[in-house]
Design a protein around this motif. Structure first.
Motif, PDB file in Angstrom:
ATOM      1  N   UNK A   1       0.842  -1.181   0.000  1.00 41.69           N
ATOM      2  CA  UNK A   1       0.000   0.000   0.000  1.00 41.69           C
ATOM      3  C   UNK A   1       0.885   1.240   0.000  1.00 41.69           C
ATOM      4  N   UNK A   2       0.404   2.277  -0.663  1.00 41.68           N
ATOM      5  CA  UNK A   2       1.154   3.525  -0.739  1.00 41.68           C
ATOM      6  C   UNK A   2       0.180   4.688  -0.820  1.00 41.68           C
ATOM      7  N   UNK A   3       0.696   5.873  -0.569  1.00 45.19           N
ATOM      8  CA  UNK A   3      -0.121   7.073  -0.731  1.00 45.19           C
ATOM      9  C   UNK A   3      -0.403   7.298  -2.218  1.00 45.19           C
ATOM     10  N   UNK A   4      -1.579   7.819  -2.511  1.00 43.95           N
ATOM     11  CA  UNK A   4      -1.928   8.203  -3.878  1.00 43.95           C
ATOM     12  C   UNK A   4      -2.403   9.652  -3.864  1.00 43.95           C
ATOM     13  N   UNK A   5      -2.487  10.256  -5.032  1.00 42.79           N
ATOM     14  CA  UNK A   5      -2.720  11.701  -5.116  1.00 42.79           C
ATOM     15  C   UNK A   5      -4.177  12.149  -5.038  1.00 42.79           C
ATOM     16  N   UNK A   6      -5.117  11.232  -4.931  1.00 44.91           N
ATOM     17  CA  UNK A   6      -6.523  11.644  -4.965  1.00 44.91           C
ATOM     18  C   UNK A   6      -6.986  12.391  -3.709  1.00 44.91           C
ATOM     19  N   UNK A   7      -6.327  12.144  -2.566  1.00 46.09           N
ATOM     20  CA  UNK A   7      -6.627  12.898  -1.345  1.00 46.09           C
ATOM     21  C   UNK A   7      -5.484  12.708  -0.347  1.00 46.09           C
ATOM     22  N   UNK A   8      -5.515  13.469   0.739  1.00 45.16           N
ATOM     23  CA  UNK A   8      -4.467  13.359   1.752  1.00 45.16           C
ATOM     24  C   UNK A   8      -4.488  12.016   2.472  1.00 45.16           C
ATOM     25  N   UNK A   9      -5.623  11.349   2.504  1.00 44.72           N
ATOM     26  CA  UNK A   9      -5.756  10.074   3.209  1.00 44.72           C
ATOM     27  C   UNK A   9      -5.804   8.869   2.284  1.00 44.72           C
ATOM     28  N   UNK A  10      -5.834   9.078   0.989  1.00 44.74           N
ATOM     29  CA  UNK A  10      -6.025   7.985   0.040  1.00 44.74           C
ATOM     30  C   UNK A  10      -4.802   7.081  -0.046  1.00 44.74           C
ATOM     31  N   UNK A  11      -5.066   5.785  -0.215  1.00 44.34           N
ATOM     32  CA  UNK A  11      -4.005   4.808  -0.435  1.00 44.34           C
ATOM     33  C   UNK A  11      -4.369   3.953  -1.634  1.00 44.34           C
ATOM     34  N   UNK A  12      -3.372   3.313  -2.177  1.00 38.89           N
ATOM     35  CA  UNK A  12      -3.585   2.416  -3.293  1.00 38.89           C
ATOM     36  C   UNK A  12      -2.473   1.390  -3.339  1.00 38.89           C
ATOM     37  N   UNK A  13      -2.757   0.274  -3.965  1.00 34.42           N
ATOM     38  CA  UNK A  13      -1.759  -0.776  -4.078  1.00 34.42           C
ATOM     39  C   UNK A  13      -0.943  -0.536  -5.340  1.00 34.42           C
ATOM     40  N   UNK A  14       0.362  -0.558  -5.197  1.00 34.87           N
ATOM     41  CA  UNK A  14       1.275  -0.334  -6.315  1.00 34.87           C
ATOM     42  C   UNK A  14       2.223  -1.518  -6.411  1.00 34.87           C
ATOM     43  N   UNK A  15       2.831  -1.674  -7.582  1.00 31.31           N
ATOM     44  CA  UNK A  15       3.839  -2.717  -7.752  1.00 31.31           C
ATOM     45  C   UNK A  15       4.815  -2.287  -8.841  1.00 31.31           C
ATOM     46  N   UNK A  16       5.887  -3.009  -8.967  1.00 33.63           N
ATOM     47  CA  UNK A  16       6.871  -2.727 -10.005  1.00 33.63           C
ATOM     48  C   UNK A  16       7.564  -1.400  -9.793  1.00 33.63           C
ATOM     49  N   UNK A  17       7.911  -0.737 -10.899  1.00 36.96           N
ATOM     50  CA  UNK A  17       8.658   0.515 -10.799  1.00 36.96           C
ATOM     51  C   UNK A  17       7.844   1.634 -10.169  1.00 36.96           C
ATOM     52  N   UNK A  18       6.521   1.530 -10.204  1.00 35.12           N
ATOM     53  CA  UNK A  18       5.685   2.552  -9.550  1.00 35.12           C
ATOM     54  C   UNK A  18       5.967   2.618  -8.058  1.00 35.12           C
TER      55      UNK A  18
END
Length: 76
Positions: free
Chosen positions: A1-18
């Motif tokens: 899980x990582x922070x995403x840009x949609x809001x200050x509290x938003x998270x999203x699952x990332x993988x690879x070079x992202x």
């Protein structure tokens, strides 16, 4: 899980070079804080030297160097 840009509290699952690129950039910053005169090549060598080896055996199928970033060895 990582922070995403949609809001200050938003998270999203990332993988690879992202996910790996910002992690490696952060580790490089830790080296540069300790020694600001390091060249890019010296930072690369330090990252590779301090990486943990042999922990991701399934990566061999991708011709990976099988190294895992390890910032625990960076001393301030």
């Amino acid at each position: 899980m990582s922070a995403v840009s949609s809001s200050d509290e938003a998270t999203g699952q990332k993988s690879g070079t992202s996910m790996s690129s910002p992690q490696v950039a952060g580790a490089a910053t830790l080296y540069l804080q300790r020694n600001p005169s390091m060249t890019p090549e010296e930072v690369k060598e330090a990252l590779v030297k301090d990486a943990s080896r042999g922990l991701m055996s399934w990566f061999y199928q991708f011709s990976s160097p099988n190294r895992l970033l390890n910032v625990g060895r960076i001393t301030m």
